[in-house]
Structure formats: C-alpha cells, structure tokens
Design a protein around this motif. Structure first.
Motif, PDB file in Angstrom:
ATOM      1  N   PHE A 149       0.846  -1.183   0.000  1.00  0.00           N
ATOM      2  CA  PHE A 149       0.000   0.000   0.000  1.00  0.00           C
ATOM      3  C   PHE A 149       0.886   1.238   0.000  1.00  0.00           C
ATOM      4  O   PHE A 149       2.030   1.211   0.451  1.00  0.00           O
ATOM      5  CB  PHE A 149      -0.899   0.035   1.236  1.00  0.00           C
ATOM      6  N   HIS A 150       0.359   2.365  -0.487  1.00  0.00           N
ATOM      7  CA  HIS A 150       1.142   3.582  -0.555  1.00  0.00           C
ATOM      8  C   HIS A 150       0.356   4.752   0.033  1.00  0.00           C
ATOM      9  O   HIS A 150      -0.859   4.691   0.193  1.00  0.00           O
ATOM     10  CB  HIS A 150       1.540   3.895  -1.994  1.00  0.00           C
ATOM     11  N   GLU A 151       1.080   5.821   0.335  1.00  0.00           N
ATOM     12  CA  GLU A 151       0.452   7.002   0.914  1.00  0.00           C
ATOM     13  C   GLU A 151      -0.456   7.670  -0.112  1.00  0.00           C
ATOM     14  O   GLU A 151      -0.055   7.949  -1.233  1.00  0.00           O
ATOM     15  CB  GLU A 151       1.521   7.987   1.385  1.00  0.00           C
ATOM     16  N   PHE A 152      -1.686   7.928   0.298  1.00  0.00           N
ATOM     17  CA  PHE A 152      -2.700   8.462  -0.606  1.00  0.00           C
ATOM     18  C   PHE A 152      -3.083   9.892  -0.254  1.00  0.00           C
ATOM     19  O   PHE A 152      -3.341  10.713  -1.130  1.00  0.00           O
ATOM     20  CB  PHE A 152      -3.935   7.561  -0.561  1.00  0.00           C
ATOM     21  N   ALA A 153      -3.145  10.227   1.028  1.00  0.00           N
ATOM     22  CA  ALA A 153      -3.535  11.567   1.452  1.00  0.00           C
ATOM     23  C   ALA A 153      -2.934  11.862   2.811  1.00  0.00           C
ATOM     24  O   ALA A 153      -2.568  10.949   3.555  1.00  0.00           O
ATOM     25  CB  ALA A 153      -5.051  11.699   1.503  1.00  0.00           C
ATOM     26  N   GLU A 154      -2.841  13.141   3.131  1.00  0.00           N
ATOM     27  CA  GLU A 154      -2.249  13.573   4.393  1.00  0.00           C
ATOM     28  C   GLU A 154      -2.992  14.817   4.871  1.00  0.00           C
ATOM     29  O   GLU A 154      -3.300  15.711   4.084  1.00  0.00           O
ATOM     30  CB  GLU A 154      -0.771  13.894   4.170  1.00  0.00           C
ATOM     31  N   PHE A 155      -3.300  14.850   6.168  1.00  0.00           N
ATOM     32  CA  PHE A 155      -4.046  15.981   6.722  1.00  0.00           C
ATOM     33  C   PHE A 155      -3.299  16.560   7.912  1.00  0.00           C
ATOM     34  O   PHE A 155      -2.848  15.824   8.789  1.00  0.00           O
ATOM     35  CB  PHE A 155      -5.448  15.540   7.165  1.00  0.00           C
ATOM     36  N   THR A 156      -3.209  17.876   7.974  1.00  0.00           N
ATOM     37  CA  THR A 156      -2.590  18.554   9.108  1.00  0.00           C
ATOM     38  C   THR A 156      -3.681  19.082  10.023  1.00  0.00           C
ATOM     39  O   THR A 156      -4.868  19.019   9.718  1.00  0.00           O
ATOM     40  CB  THR A 156      -1.718  19.720   8.630  1.00  0.00           C
ATOM     41  N   ALA A 157      -3.267  19.646  11.171  1.00  0.00           N
ATOM     42  CA  ALA A 157      -4.228  20.154  12.144  1.00  0.00           C
ATOM     43  C   ALA A 157      -5.123  21.232  11.537  1.00  0.00           C
ATOM     44  O   ALA A 157      -6.320  21.288  11.809  1.00  0.00           O
ATOM     45  CB  ALA A 157      -3.491  20.709  13.361  1.00  0.00           C
ATOM     46  N   ASN A 158      -4.568  22.105  10.703  1.00  0.00           N
ATOM     47  CA  ASN A 158      -5.371  23.164  10.103  1.00  0.00           C
ATOM     48  C   ASN A 158      -6.481  22.609   9.225  1.00  0.00           C
ATOM     49  O   ASN A 158      -7.589  23.163   9.164  1.00  0.00           O
ATOM     50  CB  ASN A 158      -4.484  24.091   9.267  1.00  0.00           C
ATOM     51  N   GLU A 159      -6.198  21.483   8.543  1.00  0.00           N
ATOM     52  CA  GLU A 159      -7.196  20.898   7.655  1.00  0.00           C
ATOM     53  C   GLU A 159      -8.246  20.087   8.400  1.00  0.00           C
ATOM     54  O   GLU A 159      -9.320  19.824   7.868  1.00  0.00           O
ATOM     55  CB  GLU A 159      -6.498  20.028   6.609  1.00  0.00           C
ATOM     56  N   VAL A 160      -7.935  19.699   9.637  1.00  0.00           N
ATOM     57  CA  VAL A 160      -8.932  19.010  10.441  1.00  0.00           C
ATOM     58  C   VAL A 160     -10.056  19.967  10.798  1.00  0.00           C
ATOM     59  O   VAL A 160     -11.209  19.570  10.994  1.00  0.00           O
ATOM     60  CB  VAL A 160      -8.291  18.414  11.714  1.00  0.00           C
ATOM     61  N   GLY A 161      -9.753  21.264  10.914  1.00  0.00           N
ATOM     62  CA  GLY A 161     -10.777  22.260  11.159  1.00  0.00           C
ATOM     63  C   GLY A 161     -11.007  22.577  12.612  1.00  0.00           C
ATOM     64  O   GLY A 161     -12.003  23.200  12.969  1.00  0.00           O
ATOM     65  N   THR A 162     -10.108  22.146  13.499  1.00  0.00           N
ATOM     66  CA  THR A 162     -10.270  22.404  14.917  1.00  0.00           C
ATOM     67  C   THR A 162      -9.801  23.823  15.246  1.00  0.00           C
ATOM     68  O   THR A 162      -8.815  24.298  14.724  1.00  0.00           O
ATOM     69  CB  THR A 162      -9.455  21.400  15.739  1.00  0.00           C
ATOM     70  N   THR A 163     -10.525  24.501  16.121  1.00  0.00           N
ATOM     71  CA  THR A 163     -10.168  25.862  16.497  1.00  0.00           C
ATOM     72  C   THR A 163     -10.168  26.007  18.007  1.00  0.00           C
ATOM     73  O   THR A 163     -10.548  25.098  18.742  1.00  0.00           O
ATOM     74  CB  THR A 163     -11.168  26.867  15.902  1.00  0.00           C
ATOM     75  N   GLY A 164      -9.728  27.186  18.488  1.00  0.00           N
ATOM     76  CA  GLY A 164      -9.798  27.491  19.911  1.00  0.00           C
ATOM     77  C   GLY A 164      -8.837  26.668  20.738  1.00  0.00           C
ATOM     78  O   GLY A 164      -7.707  26.383  20.319  1.00  0.00           O
ATOM     79  N   GLU A 165      -9.294  26.266  21.923  1.00  0.00           N
ATOM     80  CA  GLU A 165      -8.420  25.566  22.863  1.00  0.00           C
ATOM     81  C   GLU A 165      -7.967  24.212  22.335  1.00  0.00           C
ATOM     82  O   GLU A 165      -6.926  23.704  22.718  1.00  0.00           O
ATOM     83  CB  GLU A 165      -9.146  25.392  24.198  1.00  0.00           C
ATOM     84  N   GLN A 166      -8.773  23.610  21.453  1.00  0.00           N
ATOM     85  CA  GLN A 166      -8.421  22.287  20.954  1.00  0.00           C
ATOM     86  C   GLN A 166      -7.264  22.332  19.957  1.00  0.00           C
ATOM     87  O   GLN A 166      -6.597  21.331  19.723  1.00  0.00           O
ATOM     88  CB  GLN A 166      -9.630  21.646  20.270  1.00  0.00           C
ATOM     89  N   MET A 167      -6.997  23.504  19.372  1.00  0.00           N
ATOM     90  CA  MET A 167      -5.968  23.594  18.341  1.00  0.00           C
ATOM     91  C   MET A 167      -4.591  23.212  18.863  1.00  0.00           C
ATOM     92  O   MET A 167      -3.799  22.568  18.177  1.00  0.00           O
ATOM     93  CB  MET A 167      -5.925  25.008  17.763  1.00  0.00           C
ATOM     94  N   LYS A 168      -4.301  23.612  20.104  1.00  0.00           N
ATOM     95  CA  LYS A 168      -2.989  23.320  20.663  1.00  0.00           C
ATOM     96  C   LYS A 168      -2.733  21.823  20.692  1.00  0.00           C
ATOM     97  O   LYS A 168      -1.644  21.349  20.353  1.00  0.00           O
ATOM     98  CB  LYS A 168      -2.870  23.900  22.064  1.00  0.00           C
TER      99      LYS A 168
END
Length: 299
Positions: free
Chosen positions: A241-260
């Motif tokens: 299997f190979h890498e298909f996609a990658e998501f960072t914290a900004n793309e997860v959409g979390t804001t506020g206190e949860q971002m840290k």
C-alpha cells in the motif's frame, strides 16, 4: 533515523500532497470482506448493533447449528458485514473442531475480551489468493497470526462451491488482518456462502424493514496508534500500500483551545494500488487511549 521514522516531520497537508501510484500491491485485493468483533455475549451485541445500524442478522453459527466452541452472528447492510463472536464456556466447548472459524482460539478470545471487552478482532479482506498473500506478507516482514487453512466441502457439481481459504497476519496490538479467498466467489448469496458451517437466518419480517439506514459498505478503516510512523511503515512494507492523502491540524478544522492539542495530530491515509482499500492512521491526542474505529460510507 530511518525514513519511516520521519513520516510526520514535514506534513504538507492534503492540498499540497502529490498523490502518486508508485508501484502495484504485493498481492491482489478484491474488497473489504467483513469486520469481526470479539465480545462476552455475541447474541446481545449483535442485536444491539443490528437495531442501532439497521443491519439485519442474516447468518449464524452457534449451538443450534452444531458449533459448541463459539457463537457467531453475521450482520449485513449492503456490502458491509459485521461478525460478532463470543466463546462458549470451556465445559461446553468439547472440541475445537466444531468451530466454523478455523482460526478461532478459545484461550486467545478470552484473553482478548478480558483486556478489551467488546472490540474489533479482525479486519477481513477478500484477496485473489489468501495463501499467496500470507506467504508474501511474511517474506516482507509481517508477523503471523494463523497460517492458511482450507475448509469446506469442495463439490465440482455445485455452482456456488463454498470452499474457503483463510489466513491471518498480526496487524496492530491484538488486531489481525484476515485474508480470505473463495474458490468460487458468490457475493449475491452471502447468508448461504459466508463461511462453511454458517446457516442463513430469515429476515423478511416487518421489524427489519423500517430500520434500514442505507449503509452500503465499508469505505475505510481508521486506526489510532501510539506511534504513527512505525505502524504505517509496517503495513506498507508487507502489503505494498502507498500514501494516498495527508491531513494537518489546520485541515482538520479544529479551532480554539483544541488547536494546541491538534497541532500534534498527524493524519495519513494509505490505500492499495487500485484504490480499493483505504486505511487512515492518526496519533492519539492528549490523554486519550489508543483505539481503532471502523467507519462506514453510504456513497
């Protein structure tokens, strides 16, 4: 440090990731087949999931079918199959030969339940050749859970021959990857051909119709592991299997206190070369314990 341990050092995010198909898989994968849960009480668990998800119980293997080793109940919605299995007491389990799942271990099941309770034991994928998939996986560093087992009664006069080959590889923690191959695949009559020894259950009663939620199949598997890079490298090494996609914290959409907390969250998606199977890897956030969740899609 090897490249596999640097997996999360340079997250580029989904938008900037260049998707490639560098090489074919090491064996041919047809589809997700089923997910098996081990539990204390298969009857209770199967009925709860059946009503909650709109998945009728379509087949069984238990005392009523001659299985004195374990009770197993199969749920279905579209092409999504959930199997719930619980061990019978040792006094009831007179012989292991009555088990309809040849890789089932009474001792392993009880140890698993004591540690995890109701939890996923196996991710089953249908492959072109289970014995070959098992052999090639071991040759590329996979850890064996159960060698190939051929069971069922071959009958060349029957169109829907139910001969099956099953093999298992250790995946993560106590979860196994189950390879399954049918001599003559028949996805149109799953209740009768799921595994030898399972008997169909009639579901043509009004109580089953009103709860259909339209779930069509298993889209991908999400795995939460303590250390992301080694687990991704392990899976890729023996499946191709190979890498298909990658998501960072900004793309997860979390804001506020949860971002840290989410800044340390890296999400990677692996798939096979045909895009048939997807597996999502994440790292735990905060003090959450590692878990494995299985997501469904009604595309």
């Amino acid at each position: 440090m090897g490249k596999e341990n640097e997996l999360l050092d340079d997250n580029v995010g989904y938008q900037n990731l260049i998707q490639t198909n560098p090489m074919p898989g090491k064996f041919s994968v047809r589809r997700f087949h089923h997910v098996e849960f081990w539990c204390h009480d298969a009857t209770n668990a199967a009925h709860r999931f059946s009503w909650a998800l709109g998945m009728p119980i379509i087949a069984k293997s238990d005392l009523s079918t001659g299985n004195t080793t374990h009770a197993s109940y199969l749920l279905r919605s579209g092409q999504l199959l959930f199997l719930f299995t619980a061990p019978y007491p040792a006094a009831t389990s007179a012989t292991a030969t009555s088990a309809t799942i040849p890789t089932f271990s009474h001792a392993a099941c009880r140890t698993f339940i004591a540690s995890h309770g109701l939890a996923v034991r196996s991710i089953a994928i249908e492959v072109e050749d289970a014995a070959f998939a098992y052999s090639i996986s071991l040759s590329h560093g996979a850890k064996s859970s159960s060698p190939p087992v051929t069971f069922g009664e071959p009958d060349n006069t029957v169109v829907a021959d139910n001969t099956v080959v099953v093999a298992e590889i250790q995946l993560y923690n106590d979860v196994v990857l189950r390879y399954i191959t049918y001599t003559k695949p028949n996805i149109t009559n799953i209740p009768s051909t799921f595994l030898p020894g399972f008997q169909p259950i009639k579901t043509n009663t009004p109580s089953h119709y009103h709860q259909n939620l339209g779930i069509r199949g298993l889209d991908h598997v999400a795995v939460n592991v303590p250390k992301l890079a080694p687990e991704v490298h392990y899976l890729k090494s023996f499946t191709g299997f190979h890498e298909f996609a990658e998501f960072t914290a900004n793309e997860v959409g979390t804001t506020g206190e949860q971002m840290k907390e989410c800044e340390e969250l890296g999400v990677l998606v692996d798939r096979d070369h045909e895009g048939t199977l997807l597996q999502v890897f994440t790292k735990p956030v905060g003090d959450r314990q590692p878990f494995i969740s299985y997501l469904r899609s009604a595309r």
